[in-house]
Scaffold this motif. Structure first.
Motif, PDB file in Angstrom:
ATOM      1  N   ASP A  58       0.838  -1.200   0.000  1.00  0.00           N
ATOM      2  CA  ASP A  58       0.000   0.000   0.000  1.00  0.00           C
ATOM      3  C   ASP A  58       0.877   1.256   0.000  1.00  0.00           C
ATOM      4  OD1 ASP A  58      -2.651   1.339   0.281  1.00  0.00           O
ATOM      5  OD2 ASP A  58      -1.809   1.976   2.205  1.00  0.00           O
ATOM      6  N   LYS A  59       1.970   1.243   0.763  1.00  0.00           N
ATOM      7  CA  LYS A  59       2.885   2.388   0.774  1.00  0.00           C
ATOM      8  C   LYS A  59       3.534   2.576  -0.599  1.00  0.00           C
ATOM      9  CE  LYS A  59       4.098   2.288   5.702  1.00  0.00           C
ATOM     10  NZ  LYS A  59       5.191   2.126   6.680  1.00  0.00           N
ATOM     11  N   ILE A  60       3.859   1.467  -1.243  1.00  0.00           N
ATOM     12  CA  ILE A  60       4.448   1.533  -2.582  1.00  0.00           C
ATOM     13  C   ILE A  60       3.471   2.184  -3.559  1.00  0.00           C
ATOM     14  CG2 ILE A  60       5.144   0.116  -4.572  1.00  0.00           C
ATOM     15  CD1 ILE A  60       6.344  -1.860  -2.508  1.00  0.00           C
ATOM     16  N   MET A  61       2.218   1.758  -3.512  1.00  0.00           N
ATOM     17  CA  MET A  61       1.218   2.282  -4.442  1.00  0.00           C
ATOM     18  C   MET A  61       0.930   3.759  -4.166  1.00  0.00           C
ATOM     19  SD  MET A  61       1.053  -0.324  -6.191  1.00  0.00           S
ATOM     20  CE  MET A  61       0.009   0.503  -7.386  1.00  0.00           C
ATOM     21  N   LYS A  62       0.952   4.154  -2.907  1.00  0.00           N
ATOM     22  CA  LYS A  62       0.720   5.566  -2.573  1.00  0.00           C
ATOM     23  C   LYS A  62       1.885   6.435  -3.055  1.00  0.00           C
ATOM     24  CE  LYS A  62      -2.447   5.023   1.336  1.00  0.00           C
ATOM     25  NZ  LYS A  62      -2.624   5.131   2.806  1.00  0.00           N
ATOM     26  N   ALA A  63       3.105   5.931  -2.909  1.00  0.00           N
ATOM     27  CA  ALA A  63       4.263   6.677  -3.392  1.00  0.00           C
ATOM     28  C   ALA A  63       4.219   6.831  -4.905  1.00  0.00           C
ATOM     29  CB  ALA A  63       5.552   5.972  -2.976  1.00  0.00           C
ATOM     30  N   LYS A  64       3.794   5.783  -5.586  1.00  0.00           N
ATOM     31  CA  LYS A  64       3.665   5.836  -7.047  1.00  0.00           C
ATOM     32  C   LYS A  64       2.589   6.834  -7.456  1.00  0.00           C
ATOM     33  CE  LYS A  64       2.518   2.918 -11.038  1.00  0.00           C
ATOM     34  NZ  LYS A  64       3.733   3.013 -11.844  1.00  0.00           N
ATOM     35  N   GLU A  65       1.430   6.757  -6.802  1.00  0.00           N
ATOM     36  CA  GLU A  65       0.303   7.632  -7.145  1.00  0.00           C
ATOM     37  C   GLU A  65       0.639   9.098  -6.873  1.00  0.00           C
ATOM     38  OE1 GLU A  65      -4.437   8.259  -5.942  1.00  0.00           O
ATOM     39  OE2 GLU A  65      -3.237   6.666  -5.014  1.00  0.00           O
ATOM     40  N   LYS A  66       1.267   9.363  -5.739  1.00  0.00           N
ATOM     41  CA  LYS A  66       1.594  10.746  -5.376  1.00  0.00           C
ATOM     42  C   LYS A  66       2.585  11.332  -6.374  1.00  0.00           C
ATOM     43  CE  LYS A  66       2.815  13.592  -1.377  1.00  0.00           C
ATOM     44  NZ  LYS A  66       3.223  13.616   0.048  1.00  0.00           N
ATOM     45  N   TRP A  67       3.582  10.549  -6.746  1.00  0.00           N
ATOM     46  CA  TRP A  67       4.560  11.044  -7.701  1.00  0.00           C
ATOM     47  C   TRP A  67       3.950  11.242  -9.076  1.00  0.00           C
ATOM     48  CZ3 TRP A  67       7.913  14.124  -8.888  1.00  0.00           C
ATOM     49  CH2 TRP A  67       8.814  13.976  -9.942  1.00  0.00           C
ATOM     50  N   ASN A  68       3.061  10.359  -9.486  1.00  0.00           N
ATOM     51  CA  ASN A  68       2.390  10.510 -10.781  1.00  0.00           C
ATOM     52  C   ASN A  68       1.622  11.831 -10.855  1.00  0.00           C
ATOM     53  OD1 ASN A  68       3.347   8.142 -11.857  1.00  0.00           O
ATOM     54  ND2 ASN A  68       1.488   6.969 -11.483  1.00  0.00           N
ATOM     55  N   LYS A  69       0.956  12.179  -9.767  1.00  0.00           N
ATOM     56  CA  LYS A  69       0.182  13.425  -9.734  1.00  0.00           C
ATOM     57  C   LYS A  69       1.113  14.633  -9.790  1.00  0.00           C
ATOM     58  CE  LYS A  69      -3.929  11.746  -7.279  1.00  0.00           C
ATOM     59  NZ  LYS A  69      -4.735  11.830  -6.026  1.00  0.00           N
ATOM     60  N   ASP A  70       2.158  14.608  -8.982  1.00  0.00           N
ATOM     61  CA  ASP A  70       3.105  15.723  -8.974  1.00  0.00           C
ATOM     62  C   ASP A  70       3.802  15.853 -10.330  1.00  0.00           C
ATOM     63  OD1 ASP A  70       2.405  16.043  -6.367  1.00  0.00           O
ATOM     64  OD2 ASP A  70       4.368  15.542  -5.518  1.00  0.00           O
ATOM     65  N   ASN A  71       4.161  14.714 -10.876  1.00  0.00           N
ATOM     66  CA  ASN A  71       4.875  14.695 -12.141  1.00  0.00           C
ATOM     67  C   ASN A  71       4.006  15.262 -13.258  1.00  0.00           C
ATOM     68  OD1 ASN A  71       6.668  14.111 -14.240  1.00  0.00           O
ATOM     69  ND2 ASN A  71       7.220  12.130 -13.405  1.00  0.00           N
ATOM     70  N   GLU A  72       2.753  14.862 -13.284  1.00  0.00           N
ATOM     71  CA  GLU A  72       1.858  15.348 -14.332  1.00  0.00           C
ATOM     72  C   GLU A  72       1.636  16.850 -14.216  1.00  0.00           C
ATOM     73  OE1 GLU A  72      -0.039  14.896 -17.844  1.00  0.00           O
ATOM     74  OE2 GLU A  72       1.232  13.492 -16.739  1.00  0.00           O
ATOM     75  N   LYS A  73       1.550  17.343 -12.999  1.00  0.00           N
ATOM     76  CA  LYS A  73       1.411  18.784 -12.792  1.00  0.00           C
ATOM     77  C   LYS A  73       2.644  19.514 -13.333  1.00  0.00           C
ATOM     78  CE  LYS A  73       0.547  22.214  -9.159  1.00  0.00           C
ATOM     79  NZ  LYS A  73       0.332  22.415  -7.686  1.00  0.00           N
ATOM     80  N   GLU A  74       3.811  18.957 -13.078  1.00  0.00           N
ATOM     81  CA  GLU A  74       5.055  19.559 -13.548  1.00  0.00           C
ATOM     82  C   GLU A  74       5.160  19.503 -15.061  1.00  0.00           C
ATOM     83  OE1 GLU A  74       8.810  19.230 -11.043  1.00  0.00           O
ATOM     84  OE2 GLU A  74       9.252  17.834 -12.667  1.00  0.00           O
ATOM     85  N   ARG A  75       4.719  18.375 -15.628  1.00  0.00           N
ATOM     86  CA  ARG A  75       4.826  18.147 -17.072  1.00  0.00           C
ATOM     87  C   ARG A  75       3.843  18.975 -17.898  1.00  0.00           C
ATOM     88  NH1 ARG A  75       5.733  12.864 -19.119  1.00  0.00           N
ATOM     89  NH2 ARG A  75       3.490  12.676 -19.431  1.00  0.00           N
ATOM     90  N   THR A  76       2.865  19.588 -17.257  1.00  0.00           N
ATOM     91  CA  THR A  76       1.860  20.377 -17.986  1.00  0.00           C
ATOM     92  C   THR A  76       2.013  21.876 -17.747  1.00  0.00           C
ATOM     93  OG1 THR A  76       0.298  19.962 -16.175  1.00  0.00           O
ATOM     94  CG2 THR A  76       0.165  18.521 -18.094  1.00  0.00           C
ATOM     95  N   ARG A  77       3.112  22.287 -17.144  1.00  0.00           N
ATOM     96  CA  ARG A  77       3.347  23.705 -16.918  1.00  0.00           C
ATOM     97  C   ARG A  77       3.511  24.430 -18.258  1.00  0.00           C
ATOM     98  NH1 ARG A  77       7.426  24.782 -11.928  1.00  0.00           N
ATOM     99  NH2 ARG A  77       7.204  26.841 -12.878  1.00  0.00           N
ATOM    100  N   ASN A  78       3.071  25.680 -18.291  1.00  0.00           N
ATOM    101  CA  ASN A  78       3.165  26.445 -19.536  1.00  0.00           C
ATOM    102  C   ASN A  78       4.042  27.681 -19.370  1.00  0.00           C
ATOM    103  OD1 ASN A  78       1.472  27.891 -17.907  1.00  0.00           O
ATOM    104  ND2 ASN A  78      -0.234  28.030 -19.373  1.00  0.00           N
ATOM    105  N   ASP A  79       5.198  27.486 -18.699  1.00  0.00           N
ATOM    106  CA  ASP A  79       6.133  28.585 -18.496  1.00  0.00           C
ATOM    107  C   ASP A  79       6.652  29.113 -19.841  1.00  0.00           C
ATOM    108  OD1 ASP A  79       6.121  26.631 -16.270  1.00  0.00           O
ATOM    109  OD2 ASP A  79       7.483  28.031 -15.302  1.00  0.00           O
TER     110      ASP A  79
END
Length: 538
Positions: free
Chosen positions: A335-356
């Motif tokens: 469960d900790k593994i899946m939460k770490a994966k999910e949290k990083w996926n969300k953060d990563n997607e937010k970073e990857r969609t920036r329009n700087d």
């Protein structure tokens, strides 16, 4: 019948051991070799603009194929220029043979121009180096050099005096032996039973994969699900696992999944599959480590290992899996593994969609990901671009080619050139920084000369950004890291490429898609924001 010359026999010997091309720069001391190359069709000479590029291309070929990569240069400065690429092969254990000319036999040891003891010069990098002194020894010397390189993942080197190339030889071609690899059944081994007991008792297991995991990804995935282990990958293995793999946490170290760091530190058993490195500051505190590697020399090299198993992972893993009688998942850990994966996926997607504006590096990475083929070869240069690709690229089945432990800037373009020569039907993209491409810019012409349809994507932030980041974080004066850049697209056009400049997000996907689809070399320069990488350390 006339006996063959040393140079022509060398080419026949190389051909017999599977060599198809030699990368190099012509020089006075190898004119006899060049004459022989020009008189045959089996081995192609790839003429590049600088010897370091030749050696990096040979190293890239060895990494991609596992076979010997060959480069050639003149004596003295020619060998000196090869050393950077040979350093890459040396530290990444890529089998590479360097052939260099030497002073004529009557001038060895004298004050002859460019003379140096080349065996001493290359000694730190070459596991085997020798000077040919008699025309009849040439086959034995070449075979010893090649065998040393291939069997031990090493650099080998042969110096040939200028006049020796054109001498006749009585030597004969030595055929390459057919080697059949295999391992006996391991399920009765007491050591395997001990390993399975350790794995069965693990509460917080992790798997770390490197290059040697290339043919065992399905086995590793199945093991991770049954064992309840998270999977981390080094950059070399990044393209082996589809990003959707349930237990895949991503990369390790700077540019990897930052939430995996705590999990890895608290693991109690780590299975290394074809990996010989983990980054300082990210390592387990008290884990028992089990390592699978093809080469015994790699066992415990730089990592404290409890058990080492020598062999191919695809043959060893089924025996280990069979020795585990049942699933031993710790659901809380999983469960900790899946939460770490999910949290990083969300953060990563937010970073990857920036329009700087200029464009954020993560946004550029996402655009590359969205436009390259699933089986593309991505040649990644060393620097800021490396950590952003590691951090944000979500792979399907791409191959990552890079300078691993040597970490030389300038590797991206030579790696892509070699990859396209070896796999002409594959899509090949070099992802480089502006500092890296400026070191090898002349070899844009090599792509044109040999009609190599590659794409180069430049993160253009006008700085040696990784070093600049470290200066900022460490409180240093930012001296020497600013770059005076040309218009890269204009230079590409002058070399016969098609060049593009990108300055806004609405151009990004369209231009990358168009450039990759063009059936000629293309270069894209992207105005890139000078963002300090989040995990930078001084």
């Amino acid at each position: 019948m006339l006996q063959p010359t040393v140079a022509s026999l060398m080419l026949n010997q190389l051909e017999a051991w599977g060599v198809q091309r030699i990368y190099g720069v012509v020089g006075d001391a190898i004119l006899g070799l060049m004459d022989a190359i020009g008189k045959q069709k089996s081995i192609q000479f790839i003429a590049v603009k600088h010897e370091s590029v030749a050696a990096m291309m040979a190293s890239a070929e060895a990494k991609l194929t596992g076979n010997i990569g060959v480069c050639a240069a003149t004596m003295g400065p020619g060998l000196g220029n090869l050393l950077n690429g040979l350093g890459d092969a040396y530290l990444d254990k890529a089998p590479v043979l360097a052939i260099t000319g030497q002073a004529p036999t009557t001038k060895i040891g004298t004050d002859y121009k460019q003379y140096i003891d080349q065996q001493e010069f290359i000694k730190p990098l070459a596991l085997y180096t020798s000077l040919a002194t008699h025309p009849d020894s040439i086959s034995d010397l070449l075979v010893k050099a090649i065998h040393t390189s291939v069997s031990q993942g090493a650099v080998s080197h042969l110096s040939v005096p200028k006049d020796l190339f054109t001498m006749q030889t009585k030597a004969k071609v030595i055929e390459k032996p057919l080697v059949i690899k295999g391992v006996p059944s391991l399920n009765e081994s007491q050591n395997i039973k001990e390993i399975s007991n350790i794995m069965n008792n693990a509460k917080h297991p992790m798997i770390l994969c490197g290059d040697g995991a290339i043919n065992s990804t399905n086995l590793i995935t199945n093991l991770s699900l049954a064992w309840g282990a998270g999977i981390l990958v080094s950059l070399g293995a990044k393209g082996y696992f589809d990003h959707s793999t349930k237990t895949l946490l991503g990369g390790i170290g700077q540019g990897g999944n930052p939430y995996a760091k705590e999990l890895f530190e608290n693991s109690d058993v780590v299975l290394l599959v074809g990996d010989t490195w983990w980054p300082e500051g990210y390592v387990p505190k008290n884990a028992l480590v089990i390592q699978i590697d093809m080469t015994e020399e790699n066992i415990g090299k730089g990592i404290p290992v409890k058990y080492g198993v020598v062999g191919m992972a695809e043959e060893i893993l089924p025996e280990i899996i069979k020795a585990i009688p049942q699933e031993r998942k710790n659901e809380n850990w999983l469960d900790k593994i899946m939460k770490a994966k999910e949290k990083w996926n969300k953060d990563n997607e937010k970073e990857r969609t920036r329009n700087d504006q200029p464009l954020h590096p993560a946004r550029i990475v996402r655009a590359i990901e969205e436009n390259v083929n699933e089986d593309a070869i991505l040649s990644i240069d060393t620097g800021d671009v490396t950590v952003w690709m590691n951090r944000n690229f979500q792979p399907t089945n791409q191959t990552f080619l890079f300078s691993g432990k040597w970490r030389t800037m300038g590797f991206g373009l030579p790696g892509a050139l070699a990859a396209k020569l070896i796999y002409p039907d594959k899509q090949v993209v070099a992802v480089v920084g502006d500092g890296g491409i400026e070191m090898t810019l002349a070899d844009l012409l090599t792509a044109v000369r040999y009609e190599l349809d590659i794409t180069v994507i430049i993160f253009n932030n006008h700085a040696l950004q990784m070093e600049k980041d470290k200066m900022i974080v460490g409180g240093y004066e930012q001296e020497g890291v600013g770059l005076t850049n040309p218009n890269f697209a204009t230079i590409a056009e002058a070399c016969g490429w098609k060049g593009y400049n990108i300055s806004s997000e609405n151009e990004l996907n369209q231009v990358i898609s168009e450039a990759i689809s063009v059936s000629s070399p293309t270069l894209i320069s992207i105005d890139t924001a000078a963002i300090v990488h989040p995990e930078t350390k001084s």
